[in-house]
Design an enzyme around this catalytic site. Sequence first.
Site, mmCIF file in Angstrom:
data_model
loop_
_atom_site.group_PDB
_atom_site.id
_atom_site.type_symbol
_atom_site.label_atom_id
_atom_site.label_comp_id
_atom_site.label_asym_id
_atom_site.label_seq_id
_atom_site.Cartn_x
_atom_site.Cartn_y
_atom_site.Cartn_z
ATOM 1 C CB SER A 61 -0.908 -0.020 1.230
ATOM 2 O OG SER A 61 -2.111 0.524 0.905
ATOM 3 C CB SER A 62 4.050 2.226 -1.514
ATOM 4 O OG SER A 62 3.784 1.722 -2.804
ATOM 5 C CG ASP B 17 -5.039 -0.241 0.612
ATOM 6 O OD1 ASP B 17 -5.371 -1.298 1.187
ATOM 7 O OD2 ASP B 17 -4.792 -0.177 -0.599
ATOM 8 C CE LYS C 160 -4.129 0.326 -4.834
ATOM 9 N NZ LYS C 160 -4.433 1.318 -3.806
#
Length: 464
Positions: A152-153, A197, A241
């Site tokens: 989830s950066s 997230d 993503k």
Amino acid sequence: MMRTRAAEMTDAHTAAFQLPQEQERAQALASQYRIVYGRAPRFVVRAPGRVNLLGEHTDYNGLPVLPMAIDRSIMIAVGARADRTVQLSNTAPQFAPRSYELSDTIPPYAEGDWGNYSKAAAQCLARHCGLEFLHGVDCLVDGNIPSGAGLSSSSALVVASALALVAANEHTVPYETMAELLPSAERYVGTLSGGMDQAVSLLAQAGHALRVDFFPLRVRTVPLLPGYGIIVCHSLVRAEKSGAAKRGYNRRVIEGRLACRVLERALGSSLPRPLRTLGDLAVLFPHRPLLDFLPYLEAHVPERPLALSELAQIIGTSVEGLHASCDIQPNVGDHFTILRRVRHVLSEAERVNRAEEALRAGNADRFGYLMDASHVSCRDDYEISCPELEALIQAAKEAGAVGARLTGAGFGGCTVNLVPNDGVRAFLTRVDRYFYAPRLTHSERVTDYRFCFRPEAGAGVMRL
Ligand code: GLA
């Protein structure tokens, strides 16, 4: 519009900076900011990444998840500006500086550009707070969450960017409100992502996992298992993503929406209103196990992927009607798998409930069993695994993991493993030998690819 001093917010979220290494990092970032912008920053904000323990691809279907925040984060040193310009610099040289103007329709950079995550947050806040109440900011961004790892950066960057703007403008936007707003902000980068997230990055508490329910958002802390470690291992397959994984992800979101249309048809008048998400089944029929609804679908759709025209026929509508009612984006594909996806989503939601019970009861074997079952369901019914993830899961089980599963969106990225504390050393030795040694080059360090995480606090703002 409520305007109060940002100090109130900083006091409420100082836990975010309690780790000594995070404080040191914040001070170093502030020093670097002075070099880049020639003045001192006013705040440093921090938003952590996360690892999801259980509940994969349930969030956008309106069903619960069980993640925890990790000690890797995005930090931004922030200074206020008098105009509407946002300036972005990054401590990592591969992310070139960016500059844009705040507006409620900000034109995006090219797909995959890191600046789009800042723009996503900015456009969302411009709409929420009102553009007239928002000034620009000078930001220096520093991240240590591995990207493309399913940790989830990118959401952490969106959360941190939003916090930077809110803090610099001395607005008060409750973290719960931000957790509700920001998932839709990510539509800006073309991902139809759920809210897990952002919720865990903002609302996590140190030492705990977080159960998150959606629509409306609700969170509660869940204790972790004493005597067990959470180890995250990278499959070495990057799943960005913004890249190819996005199409696979978005297609599954659409499959959930199409499944609602089939269920509405299948359940007929026993359904009091249309389904917004599959999770509405739990709202409308609170006393029925979710898996009770699978036979209704089985009676209407086969296991195989279906063309939109076949689905339209089953549902009793037109292809155009489905495009409109399910908001189907171009490029998302023309065949959709319904039955297997729903089997995963409904069974996964049940597993989250059982997993929360297992954690509260301190039952590690049960929790590990549920993690393993979740992985099988992600692999076989949701089809988001890949050969490297499978090899890593096998190595982890052979190395003594009580439970092992892919975590995050899948299509690569990481696995999460439950390992007894006294078995961690042996676990790492075996996984290093059998998974990483044959795959890494001599110049690569295995410690960049597998991590022992403790659950950390959610996001915060430090006034300097
Ligand atoms: C990504 C999304 C989340 C969630 C997971 C899968 O991380 O951002 O909202 O859907 O995939 O569980």
